[in-house]
Design an enzyme around this catalytic site. Structure first.
Site, PDB file in Angstrom:
ATOM      1  N   GLN A 194       0.817  -1.216   0.000  1.00  0.00           N
ATOM      2  CA  GLN A 194       0.000   0.000   0.000  1.00  0.00           C
ATOM      3  C   GLN A 194       0.852   1.268   0.000  1.00  0.00           C
ATOM      4  O   GLN A 194       1.758   1.413   0.817  1.00  0.00           O
ATOM      5  CB  GLN A 194      -0.912   0.032   1.222  1.00  0.00           C
ATOM      6  CG  GLN A 194      -1.781   1.273   1.284  1.00  0.00           C
ATOM      7  CD  GLN A 194      -2.894   1.139   2.306  1.00  0.00           C
ATOM      8  OE1 GLN A 194      -2.682   1.288   3.495  1.00  0.00           O
ATOM      9  NE2 GLN A 194      -4.087   0.806   1.835  1.00  0.00           N
TER      10      GLN A 194
ATOM     11  N   GLU B 162      -4.800  10.062   7.339  1.00  0.00           N
ATOM     12  CA  GLU B 162      -6.045  10.105   6.574  1.00  0.00           C
ATOM     13  C   GLU B 162      -7.135  10.832   7.361  1.00  0.00           C
ATOM     14  O   GLU B 162      -8.128  11.291   6.795  1.00  0.00           O
ATOM     15  CB  GLU B 162      -6.484   8.657   6.278  1.00  0.00           C
ATOM     16  CG  GLU B 162      -7.663   8.533   5.355  1.00  0.00           C
ATOM     17  CD  GLU B 162      -7.820   7.103   4.832  1.00  0.00           C
ATOM     18  OE1 GLU B 162      -6.816   6.523   4.378  1.00  0.00           O
ATOM     19  OE2 GLU B 162      -8.933   6.576   4.887  1.00  0.00           O
TER      20      GLU B 162
END
Lengths: 559, 336
Positions: free
Chosen positions: A227, A242
């Protein structure tokens, strides 16, 4: 020295400590071996939060569907079900242990929105959620009296008659090697981020747990699924949570445009991470970046939200790029963040090597498949940490302890002596690591293709040959980090090899694997896991495992 | 940019001077009592680089034998607290340009802790203190059922986020003036964590905690030097948490200790005369009939007399003392 325990946990992050706590509660004699003090573990860097379908109107099915869609249908749905069903109880347990989760007006646990989720189901403590969980769990370990071998560096697993029976570890502070025998070992040694440069990961995330298990015979799965986080700070590559986008931050290109509207018109900045990262790379490649970055704009959130809910990243931006998020957008770019793949386990944490369990980032259950949703990794650690602790404690009841292993200890002593005695050759851990990691970012990053991956494999074989000649520039016994760094490079080379071979094998684009030569997802041929098994003196063996589908049939994925 | 780094080196196994970077045999075990040596390195780094960048550059490309703990590089893991120019800082948060003094930056293990090697301190005292305050929640009964959280206001949780932000780097303890003279002092980090639990509305043992923290080595042994507040890289401000604990402890009735008596004597003296009566402060703090402890202070008293620091034998009030008394009356509470 030779030491015996029932259950030995390798690693003291969230997964390792949760496993140890559970095994101790089940009455096992449990100990932890960790190369850093538990509080220094990289779990502390998890910022945004932890997911659970706990709120009214939410359901485990909805959480499971989001996770499976996020995984691009590569996750095993039975494992996802386990995680999403058990998540609420695990979160509440941590609340009872003392985590100061954010509350809403009626004093109940409150949430924030996160990428790829259809509901706001992320529970959090400011932007230091991982740290808050880690410290609470460490204090529980203190309370339970679990033995921790701190700053002990594992050099090999001890396998006897096809079962894992412990490990050999280097005690940093004395330079002595010890044989720690156990009826079961739980590998919770964390991620491999340093295989890539840049990475959000700490310098200690060197894939030790993957390589140790792999060399001992446990297959790795989904290793191609690496990722890239969409918002890592320009230069250093530090994580900009995030949570910023969860609170409403924008991603802007050089024209000041919220470019996500062209890639994910519904979810915009809160599309899944692989989608956002690819969009950013495309924007930059098409000339709408700013010095290889895009902008994370939090200004409209206001000082109060930024200072209360995102204090840590606010401070990091001030410290490391000299920008104040309240007044300025922050330059960010995709950076390697997380390995979805790992040591293949079942939902109890058992690997295919008897006596060896795995949990946390190092494990692949698989609940993340091709792409992990934000705030599912903390959840993974505590659910499967707990389950592997429980399962291993039950397993050891029917197992007698090993009486052997001295031969493994002696072999490791000889290996270390040889490594230390080797004269200077010009090959150092720093040079090899940097070459490896920049090469991996170049050829095995957000976008991949056959030519690049083949080149990577070639370069890897060159690096491995040079690694055979690595010299250790410190001859001390006490706290010899040059020695452990050299061993880490060895682990990282094995991890990189597994990643590149798996990426080359998967001839489609799914989740984090984006092949420019195979741009489409191909369910007919590739709705399956790739496993890789180590073979001494030979190329590793690749094999497949089916993906478990329960109630969610694969469909097109858009946000 | 060129930076000059002076690093405090120590290796119990051998003198670095006799050792080559690579390839030479071990020197014999070496005298541990030898003084700290400094080794100077020059590194070329961008202007915004931090001390840790320099140490990593040295370790990777100049001298693999330099031992230094670090992991996250971004002030989260707490590994790299050390002395930078004579005070405890996180190396990863200390900009080289800020910390260059007289053309160089001096980095070393803090002298307040045992040293394992180079910049690696033995943090055992730190972790033992952390453990000693029982840093875990003793769940208030009735504990909610397994699927239900404690109902508490968000403000009560936010009140604790300052303490939870602690990354256990140990910078506060490294520079703590009380710890420097009294190794038994629990220290700023542990006491900040003590408040984190004592101040948690879900904790069942607040009173027991406050009693325990009021004992020797506890909250009253802090001398308010503010080093911990200055050095903490995360704004935990341990001293403020210690002051909160003191208020809670006094309110909970834990007053039979030198600390509370000292505070009371201080307040009484100021209330009655507008200034401090240093002659009565000490006996009142340790207790009028605690002859033994009073005798123990005699050598210091003689030294003070010899240095001309004897307080006036006749204690006089300041002019307008009534206004001071009015202030006390307005404040109310314990000192009314």
């Amino acid at each position: 020295m030779t030491i015996d325990h029932d259950v030995l946990v390798l690693g003291a992050g969230l997964a390792g400590m949760r496993a140890a706590l559970e095994a101790a509660r089940e009455g096992a004699d449990v100990a932890i071996v960790t190369k850093v003090h538990p509080i220094r573990s990289h779990s502390s860097a998890a910022q945004g939060g932890i997911n659970a379908a706990l709120g009214e109107g939410d359901s485990w099915e909805s959480h499971a569907f989001d996770t499976i869609k996020g995984s691009d249908y590569l996750a095993d749905q039975d494992a996802v079900e386990v995680m999403c069903r058990e998540a609420p109880a695990d979160i509440v347990e941590f609340e009872h242990m003392g985590v100061i989760f954010y509350r809403n007006e009626d004093g109940k646990l409150g949430t924030r929105a996160f990428g790829g989720a259809s509901q706001a189901r992320t529970y959090f403590v400011g932007d230091i959620t991982g740290q808050a969980l880690l410290v609470t769990l460490y204090d529980q370990i203190l309370k339970a009296g679990v033995k921790v071998y701190e700053e002990w560096f594992a050099t090999t697993l001890y396998v006897e008659n096809g079962a894992c029976r412990g490990l050999v570890a280097l005690e940093m502070i004395t330079g002595e090697l010890h044989l720690v025998r156990a009826k079961a070992v739980i590998d919770a040694a964390g991620g491999l981020g340093r295989v890539f440069e840049p990475s959000t990961n700490a310098l200690i995330c060197t894939g030790d747990g993957y390589a140790l298990a792999y060399r001992a015979g446990a297959p790795l799965m989904d290793m191609e699924m690496v990722q890239y986080h969409p918002t890592t700070l320009a230069g250093s590559g530090f994580l900009m949570s995030e949570a910023a986008r969860g609170e409403g931050a924008y991603l802007l290109n050089s024209e000041g445009e919220r470019f996500m509207k062209r890639y994910a018109p519904n979810k915009m900045e809160l599309a899944a991470r692989d989608v956002c990262s690819r969009s950013e790379v495309t924007e930059i490649a098409e000339g709408r970046g700013i010095d290889g970055n895009v902008l994370l704009d939090c200004r409209h959130l206001g000082a109060d939200v930024i200072l209360k809910k995102l204090p840590q990243i606010h401070e990091m931006a001030l410290d490391y790029v000299g920008l104040d998020m309240i007044k300025d957008p922050i330059p960010v770019r995709p950076g390697m963040h997380y390995q979805m793949g790992g040591v293949k386990t079942d939902a109890t944490g058992a690997t295919r090597l008897q006596g060896l369990y795995a949990a946390g980032e190092v494990a692949c259950v698989s609940v993340h498949g091709g792409n992990r949703l934000g705030a599912n990794s903390l959840l993974d650690t505590i659910v499967f940490g707990r389950r592997s602790g429980k399962a291993s404690a039950a397993y050891v009841k029917g197992v007698a302890g090993s009486r052997g292993g001295e031969n493994v200890l002696h072999a490791e002593q000889a290996r270390m002596q040889e490594l230390l005695a080797r004269p200077y050759t010009g090959e150092t851990h720093a040079r090899l690591r940097l070459e490896l990691a920049t090469m991996m970012d170049k050829h095995c990053g957000v976008y991949r293709n056959e030519a690049g991956l083949t080149e990577a494999l070639k370069r890897l074989s060159g690096l491995k040959a040079r690694y055979e000649k690595i010299a250790v520039g410190d001859k001390s016994r006490i706290f010899n980090q040059a020695l452990t760094f050299a061993l880490e490079v060895g682990f990282m080379l094995d991890c990189a090899d597994a990643i590149v071979r798996s990426a080359l094998e998967r001839k489609e684009s799914r989740g984090a694997q984006s092949r420019t030569d195979y741009p489409e997802r191909n369910d007919a041929e590739w709705l399956k896991h790739i496993l890789i098994t180590y073979r001494t003196g030979k190329e590793p063996e690749l094999s497949y495992a089916p993906v478990t589908i329960t109630q969610w049939k694969p469909e097109a994925r858009s946000y | 940019m060129q930076f000059t780094i002076e690093v405090g080196r120590y290796n119990p196994e051998g003198n670095y001077d006799e050792r080559a970077v690579a390839g030479k045999p071990y020197p014999p075990p070496w005298d541990k009592a030898s003084p700290r040596r400094y080794q100077t390195y020059t590194v070329d780094l961008p202007a915004h680089a931090v001390v840790l960048d320099a140490l990593i550059a040295i370790r990777e490309y100049q001298d693999e034998s330099l031992a230094v703990r670090c992991a996250c590089r971004s002030a989260i893991c707490g590994s790299c607290a050390m002395w930078v120019n004579g005070h405890a800082h996180l190396a990863c948060k200390s900009k080289l340009t800020t910390f260059t003094k007289d053309g160089k930056t001096r980095v070393e293990a803090p002298p307040s802790m045992p040293v394992i090697r180079d910049l690696v301190a033995d943090m055992t005292p730190f972790w033992e203190k952390h453990h000693a305050v029982k840093p875990w929640l003793e769940a208030k009964q009735p504990e909610p059922p397994p699927m239900e959280e404690y109902r508490v206001p968000n403000a009560a949780m936010e009140e604790l986020i300052q303490e939870v932000s602690c990354i256990s780097c140990g910078a506060c303890l490294m520079d703590c003036e009380s710890f420097a003279v009294n190794p038994d002092f629990l220290g700023p980090q542990a006491l900040a964590q003590a408040y984190r639990y004592a101040g948690d509305p879900r904790d069942a043992e607040t009173k027991e905690r406050l009693g325990a923290y009021s004992g020797p080595g506890g909250i009253w042994d802090c001398t308010h030097c503010y080093e911990c507040v200055t050095q903490c890289p995360k704004g935990v401000a341990p001293l403020e948490q210690i002051l909160k604990l003191r208020r809670l402890a006094v309110d909970a009735g834990f007053t039979n200790n030198a600390g509370t008596r000292h505070a009371d004597a201080f307040a009484d003296s100021v209330k009655h005369s507008g200034r401090l009566n240093e002659l009565t402060l000490l006996p009142r703090s340790v207790g009028f009939f605690n002859i033994l402890d009073q005798l123990k202070t005699l050598p210091s008293a003689f030294n003070m007399i010899r240095a001309g620091k004897l307080p006036p034998l006749i204690h006089k009030s300041i002019p307008g003392v009534q206004r001071i008394k009015n202030i006390f009356a307005r404040v109310g509470g314990r000192f009314k």
